[in-house]
Write an enzyme that holds these catalytic residues in place. Structure first.
Site, PDB file in Angstrom:
ATOM      1  N   HIS A  23       0.810  -1.222   0.000  1.00 25.95           N
ATOM      2  CA  HIS A  23       0.000   0.000   0.000  1.00 25.95           C
ATOM      3  C   HIS A  23       0.844   1.273   0.000  1.00 25.95           C
ATOM      4  O   HIS A  23       0.290   2.371  -0.158  1.00 25.95           O
ATOM      5  CB  HIS A  23      -1.040  -0.026   1.128  1.00 25.95           C
ATOM      6  CG  HIS A  23      -0.542   0.416   2.456  1.00 25.95           C
ATOM      7  ND1 HIS A  23      -0.223  -0.454   3.470  1.00 25.95           N
ATOM      8  CD2 HIS A  23      -0.327   1.655   2.944  1.00 25.95           C
ATOM      9  CE1 HIS A  23       0.187   0.239   4.522  1.00 25.95           C
ATOM     10  NE2 HIS A  23       0.129   1.519   4.229  1.00 25.95           N
ATOM     11  N   ASP A  55      -0.416  -7.504   1.766  1.00 23.83           N
ATOM     12  CA  ASP A  55       0.155  -6.150   1.766  1.00 23.83           C
ATOM     13  C   ASP A  55       1.675  -6.194   1.935  1.00 23.83           C
ATOM     14  O   ASP A  55       2.219  -5.805   2.960  1.00 23.83           O
ATOM     15  CB  ASP A  55      -0.511  -5.319   2.886  1.00 23.83           C
ATOM     16  CG  ASP A  55      -0.232  -3.841   2.738  1.00 23.83           C
ATOM     17  OD1 ASP A  55       0.375  -3.430   1.729  1.00 23.83           O
ATOM     18  OD2 ASP A  55      -0.623  -3.087   3.660  1.00 23.83           O
ATOM     19  N   GLY A 111       2.639   6.199   8.598  1.00 23.86           N
ATOM     20  CA  GLY A 111       4.062   6.493   8.407  1.00 23.86           C
ATOM     21  C   GLY A 111       4.958   5.358   8.873  1.00 23.86           C
ATOM     22  O   GLY A 111       6.129   5.291   8.511  1.00 23.86           O
ATOM     23  N   SER A 138       4.020   2.253   8.265  1.00 24.45           N
ATOM     24  CA  SER A 138       3.729   1.199   7.304  1.00 24.45           C
ATOM     25  C   SER A 138       4.948   0.724   6.559  1.00 24.45           C
ATOM     26  O   SER A 138       5.808   1.526   6.187  1.00 24.45           O
ATOM     27  CB  SER A 138       2.758   1.714   6.253  1.00 24.45           C
ATOM     28  OG  SER A 138       1.485   1.649   6.772  1.00 24.45           O
ATOM     29  N   GLY A 139       4.979  -0.559   6.301  1.00 23.41           N
ATOM     30  CA  GLY A 139       6.089  -1.142   5.562  1.00 23.41           C
ATOM     31  C   GLY A 139       7.246  -1.510   6.469  1.00 23.41           C
ATOM     32  O   GLY A 139       8.112  -2.293   6.106  1.00 23.41           O
TER      33      GLY A 139
HETATM   34  N1  ARG Z   1      -1.411   2.199   7.056  1.00 23.94           N
HETATM   35  C1  ARG Z   1      -0.527   2.927   7.905  1.00 23.94           C
HETATM   36  C2  ARG Z   1       0.552   3.595   7.087  1.00 23.94           C
HETATM   37  O1  ARG Z   1       0.365   3.777   5.918  1.00 23.94           O
HETATM   38  C3  ARG Z   1      -0.010   2.156   9.059  1.00 23.94           C
HETATM   39  C4  ARG Z   1      -1.110   1.666   9.870  1.00 23.94           C
HETATM   40  C5  ARG Z   1      -0.765   0.978  11.087  1.00 23.94           C
HETATM   41  N2  ARG Z   1      -1.858   1.294  11.938  1.00 23.94           N
HETATM   42  C6  ARG Z   1      -2.029   0.817  13.136  1.00 23.94           C
HETATM   43  N3  ARG Z   1      -3.004   1.224  13.833  1.00 23.94           N
HETATM   44  N4  ARG Z   1      -1.196  -0.049  13.615  1.00 23.94           N
HETATM   45  O2  ARG Z   1       1.539   4.064   7.582  1.00 23.94           O
END
Ligand code: ARG
Length: 301
Positions: free
Chosen positions: A95, A145, A247, A249-250
Site C-alpha cells: 500500500h 500487503d 508512516g 507502514s512497511g
Molecule cells: N497504514 C498505515 C501507514 O500507511 C499504518 C497503519 C498501522 N496502523 C495501526 N493502527 N497499527 O503508515
C-alpha cells in the site's frame, strides 16, 4: 557465504537449503520457493551489538538498535518504513505504492543507518531499481500487503558483529513454518505518527514492544470481526496505548528468537492508532516467504 545451522528441519529432508545471507542469489533455484525450503539461520542477519532498550507509546531508539529499519522517501518525503533483508533488497508494504508515480523507482530514495530525519546527512542514501508489489494485494481488504524494492547498488554491511555495532544490517526472514505464538513480545519501530491525530511523522526513530495476538482473538467481533486473513498477524495491546501508526507502514515487526531478530510482520493497517481492541495488523511474513524468494530470484539480474 556465512555459516549457518539448520532451523526446524533435518538436513536430509531438504531438497534445497537457502542461506539468507549476503550472497543470497548463490543459493537460488526455483525449488527454493517450495515448502521444502528451509532457511538457515545466518550470522549475518538479525543481530545487533548493543543490548539496550510513532509509533504511539514508544521510546527513542539509538543508532544501531534496529539496523534493518530504513525510511522510504517518495518525492523527498518520508512516507513509509521498510526492512533490509539482503544487500540489495528491502521489504515493505504494497500500500506504500498508492498512485501511478509511486510505481516509478526514480521517485524513491531509501535512507538507512540513521535515526533522525533532520540529520539525514549521516544516512546512507540508496536509489531504487525495481519495485515489486504483490499481485494478490487488495486495497479494500489489505490482503497480501507486501512489496519488495531492489536497490540500484548493494548496501555495505561493514560492522564486524562481535566488535563493532553496525548501523546497516539485514533482519532475518523466518522459515515458512516458524511460529510466533500469541503472547510473544516483539518490537515495532518506525518514523510514523506518535498520535493518531499528529500533524507530522516522528523526526526520530521510535520503538515499542507489542504482544502477538492470535487470529482467533483478533477476528473476534469486538476486535476486527473476521477481517484478519491468513496473510495477516495482529500485534499490539488490546487495552490500547501502544501501536504503529501512519508512516510506520512497511516497517518491521521483529521478534527475538535465541538472540536473533526475525521479521514476523510488515506494518500494514489498523483502525485508528493505539485504540482499545484495535491492535496493529501486519503482513505475516511466514505466509509470504515463497513469494519473496520467487520474486528475488526472478529479479536477480
Ligand atoms: N497504514 C498505515 C501507514 O500507511 C499504518 C497503519 C498501522 N496502523 C495501526 N493502527 N497499527 O503508515
Amino acid at each position: 557465504m556465512g555459516e549457518g545451522v539448520p532451523t526446524s528441519r533435518n538436513d536430509a529432508q531438504l531438497h534445497y537449503v537457502l542461506l539468507i545471507c549476503n550472497e543470497l542469489t548463490l543459493c537460488f533455484s526455483s525449488r527454493c520457493a517450495t515448502k521444502d525450503t528451509v532457511s538457515l539461520k545466518c550470522i549475518e542477519c538479525g543481530n545487533r551489538i548493543k543490548v539496550s532498550s510513532r509509533i504511539v507509546g514508544g521510546e527513542a531508539a539509538e543508532l544501531g538498535d534496529w539496523p534493518w529499519q530504513v525510511s522510504l522517501h517518495y518525492k523527498s518525503r518520508h512516507v513509509c518504513g521498510a526492512s533490509i533483508i539482503a544487500r540489495n533488497w528491502i521489504i515493505t508494504a504494497s500500500h506504500c505504492f498508492f498512485e501511478d508515480d509511486s510505481f516509478r523507482p526514480f521517485n524513491w530514495k531509501v535512507y538507512s543507518g540513521f535515526i533522525s530525519q533532520r540529520k539525514l546527512f549521516g544516512a546512507t542514501r540508496s536509489s531504487v531499481s525495481r519495485i515489486v508489489t504483490h499481485q494478490g494485494y487488495d486495497s479494500e481488504t489489505n490482503d497480501y500487503d507486501v512489496a519488495l524494492m531492489k536497490l540500484s547498488r548493494s548496501l555495505e554491511f561493514t560492522g564486524n558483529f562481535s566488535f563493532f555495532p553496525d548501523k546497516v544490517r539485514p533482519a532475518c526472514l523466518p522459515t515458512f513454518d516458524q511460529q510466533f505464538p500469541h503472547g510473544t513480545t516483539c518490537m515495532i519501530t518506525g518514523f510514523g505518527l506518535t498520535e493518531e491525530r499528529a500533524a507530522s511523522s516522528s523526526d526520530i526513530l521510535l520503538e515499542a514492544s507489542v504482544d502477538i495476538i492470535s487470529h482467533a482473538t483478533c477476528n473476534q467481533r469486538s476486535v476486527y470481526n473476521g477481517k484478519i486473513t491468513p496473510r495477516m498477524i495482529c500485534a499490539g495491546m488490546l487495552l490500547g496505548g501502544v501501536d504503529s501508526c501512519q508512516g510506520d507502514s512497511g516497517g518491521p515487526l521483529v521478534c527475538k528468537v535465541s538472540g536473533t531478530w526475525y521479521l514476523a510482520g510488515v506494518t500494514s493497517w489498523g483502525i485508528g492508532c493505539a485504540r482499545t481492541n484495535k491492535p496493529g495488523v501486519y503482513a505475516q511474513v511466514t505466509q509470504l516467504t515463497d513469494w519473496i524468494f520467487t520474486q528475488m530470484e526472478a529479479n536477480s539480474n
